[in-house]
Write a protein that holds these residues in place. Sequence first.
Motif, short mmCIF file in Angstrom:
data_model
loop_
_atom_site.label_atom_id
_atom_site.label_comp_id
_atom_site.label_asym_id
_atom_site.label_seq_id
_atom_site.Cartn_x
_atom_site.Cartn_y
_atom_site.Cartn_z
N UNK A 38 82.48 -5.51 -9.82
CA UNK A 38 81.11 -5.00 -9.81
C UNK A 38 80.78 -4.68 -8.36
N UNK A 39 80.49 -3.43 -8.08
CA UNK A 39 80.11 -2.99 -6.74
C UNK A 39 78.60 -2.75 -6.73
N UNK A 40 77.92 -3.39 -5.79
CA UNK A 40 76.46 -3.33 -5.73
C UNK A 40 76.03 -2.40 -4.61
N UNK A 41 75.15 -1.48 -4.94
CA UNK A 41 74.52 -0.55 -4.01
C UNK A 41 75.52 0.17 -3.09
N UNK A 42 76.26 1.13 -3.64
CA UNK A 42 77.20 1.90 -2.81
C UNK A 42 76.54 2.55 -1.59
N UNK A 43 75.28 2.94 -1.72
CA UNK A 43 74.61 3.59 -0.59
C UNK A 43 74.48 2.63 0.60
N UNK A 44 74.28 1.34 0.31
CA UNK A 44 74.21 0.34 1.39
C UNK A 44 75.58 0.22 2.08
N UNK A 45 76.63 0.24 1.30
CA UNK A 45 77.97 0.18 1.88
C UNK A 45 78.24 1.42 2.72
N UNK A 46 77.81 2.58 2.23
CA UNK A 46 78.05 3.84 2.92
C UNK A 46 77.35 3.92 4.27
N UNK A 74 82.20 -1.63 -12.61
CA UNK A 74 80.78 -1.36 -12.84
C UNK A 74 80.11 -1.16 -11.49
N UNK A 75 79.38 -0.06 -11.36
CA UNK A 75 78.65 0.24 -10.13
C UNK A 75 77.16 0.08 -10.43
N UNK A 76 76.53 -0.88 -9.78
CA UNK A 76 75.12 -1.18 -10.02
C UNK A 76 74.34 -0.71 -8.80
N UNK A 77 73.34 0.15 -9.02
CA UNK A 77 72.62 0.69 -7.85
C UNK A 77 71.20 1.10 -8.21
N UNK A 78 70.31 0.97 -7.24
CA UNK A 78 68.94 1.46 -7.37
C UNK A 78 68.75 2.72 -6.54
N UNK A 79 69.41 2.79 -5.40
CA UNK A 79 69.37 4.00 -4.57
C UNK A 79 70.37 5.02 -5.10
N UNK A 80 70.14 6.30 -4.85
CA UNK A 80 71.10 7.31 -5.29
C UNK A 80 72.49 7.04 -4.71
N UNK A 81 73.50 7.45 -5.45
CA UNK A 81 74.85 7.32 -4.94
C UNK A 81 75.04 8.22 -3.73
N UNK A 82 75.96 7.89 -2.84
CA UNK A 82 76.25 8.79 -1.71
C UNK A 82 76.61 10.19 -2.21
#
Length: 680
Positions: free
Chosen positions: A627-635, A656-664
């Motif tokens: 489970x990867x949380x908030x890809x935008x934060x990682x980016x 599973x990719x869980x996010x509230x912000x748009x994906x990169x």
Amino acid sequence: MCAAGGEEEAAAGIDDLLAAEREHLGYARRCLEAMREAVRTLNPQGGDRVSTEYLKAELFRRAQALLDDPSTPLFFGRIDRGDTGERFYIGRRHIRDAQGDPVVVDWRADISRSFYRASASAPMGVTLRRRFGFSHGALTSFEEEHLDRGDEWDPAHSAILTAEIERPRVGPMRDIVATIQPEQDDLVRTELSDSVCIQGAPGTGKTAVGLHRAAYLLYAHRDQLKRTGVLVIGPNRSFLGYIGALLPALGELDVEQVTVADLPPTRPRRLDPPEVDQLKGDARMAVVIRRAVFGAVTLPDTDATVTAGSRRWRLPAAQLHELFAREVATEAAYDITRKRLNTLIAEAVRRMREAAGGAPDDRAVSALARGEEVRAIVDRHWPAVSAREVVTRLLTDAAFLARCSQGLLTDEEQRLLRGADPSAPIRWSVADAFLLDEASGLLKRPKTYGHVVVDEAQDLSAMQCRAIARRCPTGSTTVLGDLAQATAPAAVGDWARTLAAMGQPAARVVQLTRGYRVPAQILDFANQLLPALAVPVSGATSLRSAPDSLQLRRTTDVHAALVATLSEAVSREGSIGVICVDEDLPAVRRSMLRAGIASTMIEQGMEAHVTLVPVTLCKGLEFDHVIVIEPSRIAELPRGLNWLYVALTRAVSSLAVVHSSPLPRALIAADERVELGHVS
């Protein structure tokens, strides 16, 4: 190809074959126990008490290596040879019967090569090849090819291979001896004299190949590598904890495993700002360090006198100048040369005494070399220095740094090295440790090895590469990595330059792009990032397709969505890794605790069902479910898209990719192609 099951009339025959193979498995277990018992009953007698104790320790280790694990199959394959009429079972270790005949052949033996390489077009003398399926150590099925009839095994449709890859994993990395593919076997059996660099996309098995190559070399060159040693270098302790059990499981206990940070004489934890880290890791710093170490050396320009016997002997300036200049040209270790200079000066005096009719013996020469007058000459022109003193002075003394870096570093780069307050006490950083290692390596030679395996090498700086080169000056290396996963500020970013810095410019570079671990749907999703990473690598293609393996969850409450996703995942077999930016880890853990979901941190190992992993420690790891949380934060991290690429490719079964912000932006196209699961 034939497997357990099928038509009723075939099933009876298969059942008989399975029964016969199970019988052989039982026989192999009995033979292994007999081998162990034979070792345990030996009564070693050495020439003295120390030798006897040493022999006892060796026999104990041998008996431990022969322990049988009922959950692990003793063999995984079989080949029948038409040219000799022989049959060989291939396993993790060699097992023999009471007459000394092989019951199971080690996977590394030459005869086993055809198990991995034979094909219908090039059968290598093999008429029949079987692969066995196991469950908890019990033989349950087999697949076979009659190569003499043109059968061709297709890994993409192998139930046994798929089951082995998808077998739930909790805990350390497993070996791949049962599933090594021909292109991997070619790399595993590369000769000891050759260095190889494996550029491997996620899931292609590069780490496993590198470790299995170490196991193969220890088998094929046992005596040589027992003397010279094998070193495995990983990026961090979490990674070493993950891979640490693989070589012992293959019977190789005498392999040293360390992190990159363990190599220097000091192990600080502080990190420099990225621009400073990048500068300290630059190859130019090696020249700066050399100038700083040898800058204290001067060539004599005046005569010197030494008392020996009953008179004083004059050493002309020209003779001393030539002697010191010759030693400078050898580029030997600084401290070794200091010791040698004492002896060389004493030998020069001996020759003068002999020319005058004297006959000084070796004891007299040794005493002269240790005398104050000779040592004073050496100290004056080749003074004692320490690595810590040299690097400290470089980082604090502006004039000294300017002198040592003239023509190499700009004024701004020199200012960066000295920091905002050069007068403040030095707090050593990780990058400083490799400056210290460079200086130490010029003063004296570190411990060396006959073979070195370096994993996640794409993140190494030039100075880290040089530290590795010093530990393998005459041996070979296996370099493993993926340029797309390079995240370190000082990463070299080019295999040719990395290998040159490691002292292995002639190493062969091989690309692995066929993935076995990560399903195609997940790889295709992660590969969307590759154009944005601007690296000269090809995206992996996967052997496996799993249509339901990827799930994207856009939500307004990430923690609630995480708990919901975990609640679904915990009912499945296998390991679960939850990956997020390091700073978000405490909040993620609290939300899981409130929901009653137990977990452990990756620093504590991977034995738990659910493991929390900061993204900066996820490299090289694998989990059944991720489970990867908030890809935008990682980016948003430095080299964040590279970190995101790493995080997205850790899964074996589902992501599973869980996010509230748009994906990169690089993933938006993929986002539109995947049906989203919305969680409030």
